[in-house]
Design a protein around this motif. Sequence first.
Motif, mmCIF file in Angstrom:
data_model
loop_
_atom_site.group_PDB
_atom_site.id
_atom_site.type_symbol
_atom_site.label_atom_id
_atom_site.label_comp_id
_atom_site.label_asym_id
_atom_site.label_seq_id
_atom_site.Cartn_x
_atom_site.Cartn_y
_atom_site.Cartn_z
ATOM 1 N N LYS A 126 0.836 -1.206 0.000
ATOM 2 C CA LYS A 126 0.000 0.000 0.000
ATOM 3 C C LYS A 126 0.867 1.251 0.000
ATOM 4 O O LYS A 126 0.575 2.230 -0.705
ATOM 5 C CB LYS A 126 -0.916 -0.017 1.221
ATOM 6 N N CYS A 127 1.956 1.226 0.770
ATOM 7 C CA CYS A 127 2.862 2.374 0.846
ATOM 8 C C CYS A 127 3.430 2.696 -0.534
ATOM 9 O O CYS A 127 3.416 3.857 -0.961
ATOM 10 C CB CYS A 127 3.989 2.071 1.825
ATOM 11 N N CYS A 128 3.925 1.695 -1.245
ATOM 12 C CA CYS A 128 4.524 1.923 -2.562
ATOM 13 C C CYS A 128 3.509 2.482 -3.553
ATOM 14 O O CYS A 128 3.824 3.383 -4.342
ATOM 15 C CB CYS A 128 5.135 0.626 -3.101
ATOM 16 N N LEU A 129 2.282 1.964 -3.508
ATOM 17 C CA LEU A 129 1.229 2.467 -4.394
ATOM 18 C C LEU A 129 0.955 3.947 -4.136
ATOM 19 O O LEU A 129 0.876 4.750 -5.072
ATOM 20 C CB LEU A 129 -0.056 1.664 -4.189
ATOM 21 N N GLU A 130 0.823 4.310 -2.872
ATOM 22 C CA GLU A 130 0.486 5.701 -2.527
ATOM 23 C C GLU A 130 1.644 6.651 -2.840
ATOM 24 O O GLU A 130 1.418 7.767 -3.315
ATOM 25 C CB GLU A 130 0.089 5.784 -1.057
ATOM 26 N N VAL A 131 2.867 6.204 -2.592
ATOM 27 C CA VAL A 131 4.020 7.056 -2.883
ATOM 28 C C VAL A 131 4.176 7.233 -4.388
ATOM 29 O O VAL A 131 4.473 8.332 -4.873
ATOM 30 C CB VAL A 131 5.303 6.474 -2.254
ATOM 31 N N ALA A 132 3.961 6.159 -5.155
ATOM 32 C CA ALA A 132 4.051 6.253 -6.620
ATOM 33 C C ALA A 132 3.028 7.248 -7.163
ATOM 34 O O ALA A 132 3.338 8.058 -8.051
ATOM 35 C CB ALA A 132 3.843 4.879 -7.250
ATOM 36 N N LYS A 133 1.813 7.206 -6.642
ATOM 37 C CA LYS A 133 0.770 8.129 -7.097
ATOM 38 C C LYS A 133 1.108 9.574 -6.727
ATOM 39 O O LYS A 133 0.872 10.500 -7.519
ATOM 40 C CB LYS A 133 -0.579 7.720 -6.506
#
Length: 352
Positions: free
Chosen positions: A156-163
Amino acid sequence: MKKYAIATVTSMGLRITPQDRMAVQNSNLFYLQATSAESNVLNVASNLGCECLAMTKFVEGSPMADFIKRQLRARNIRFEGKEVPQGGPWGYRHQFNIADSGFGLRAPRVWNDRAGEIGRTLSADDFDLERIFGEEGVGILHLSGLIASMSEETTKCCLEVAKAAKKYGTLVSFDLNYRATFWKGREEELSKAFHEIASVADILVGNEEDFQLCLGFKGPEAGGKELASKIERFQVMIDQVREKCPQARAYATTLRQVISANEHLWGAILWADGKWYIEEPRPIQVMDRIGGGDGFSGGLLYGVLKEWTPDKWLQFGWASGVLAASSLNDYAEPADEKQVWDIYKGNARVQR
């Protein structure tokens, strides 16, 4: 002007390696280093004078956390991360990677010990993303499949940071880095998440198997194992990937054939801006193979940051991977650009 050339989300740990190329089980002298696949990618740019940022997490009061911080400072890598209490002897800690370099026909062996790893609790809420990406600015956000698949929280962290990175115009680099042990029992969830990250990535790195297992693409029919065939198979695979991820500017992978623990054939291939670029495999001597792929990615991203032409990205990436493989550290540590270009040219003459 962006403050950081490259930023990454990572779980920092420790690697212990026997000295003198001994095997783990019969050595009593070990070399300790701070490590993570993602911070290893930063190392090319950080050694060449660029500001880089590791977004991570630490165990409060831990001497191992202090060692990691000191090592990152020495590598010119800035870091941000919450400090979390250990919670007693059975609480949180930083992971250990126990590995030897192998010798001759004795292959290197790697043992990961990650129980209680603090990095598995990473959350996008741990960081001020608006400040990092919106106010300070980041040239490239680099993510790997290792941190993205480590836990539900890190996914979830990687998804949110990428966005968040895309929102502020930061390029996103994603090294798929499939690990079966990380995916076990989470295949459907991780496949969906990896598709989401890949859909916003500008640069995708991974071999044919990575694209098949992480993103579900079907490879060409099985053929020979010779490297020319690997190149052709990767090209067929990327033709499929480009249809599903048309926003990506570049797709790349290394080509490695192991002759012995001390000698490999090392090559690389890149599709960028509508054209294929190939570094045909050639023999290289290997001190420690771990980190060669990260060195390649780091060199490639450095070329992107410098706005070189794609052929130069690939050449610098190829040589940075060789540089990493020439060191007991699992990251490339270029003294300057010339050292990397000399490696690419095969110029090993003494520099006075």
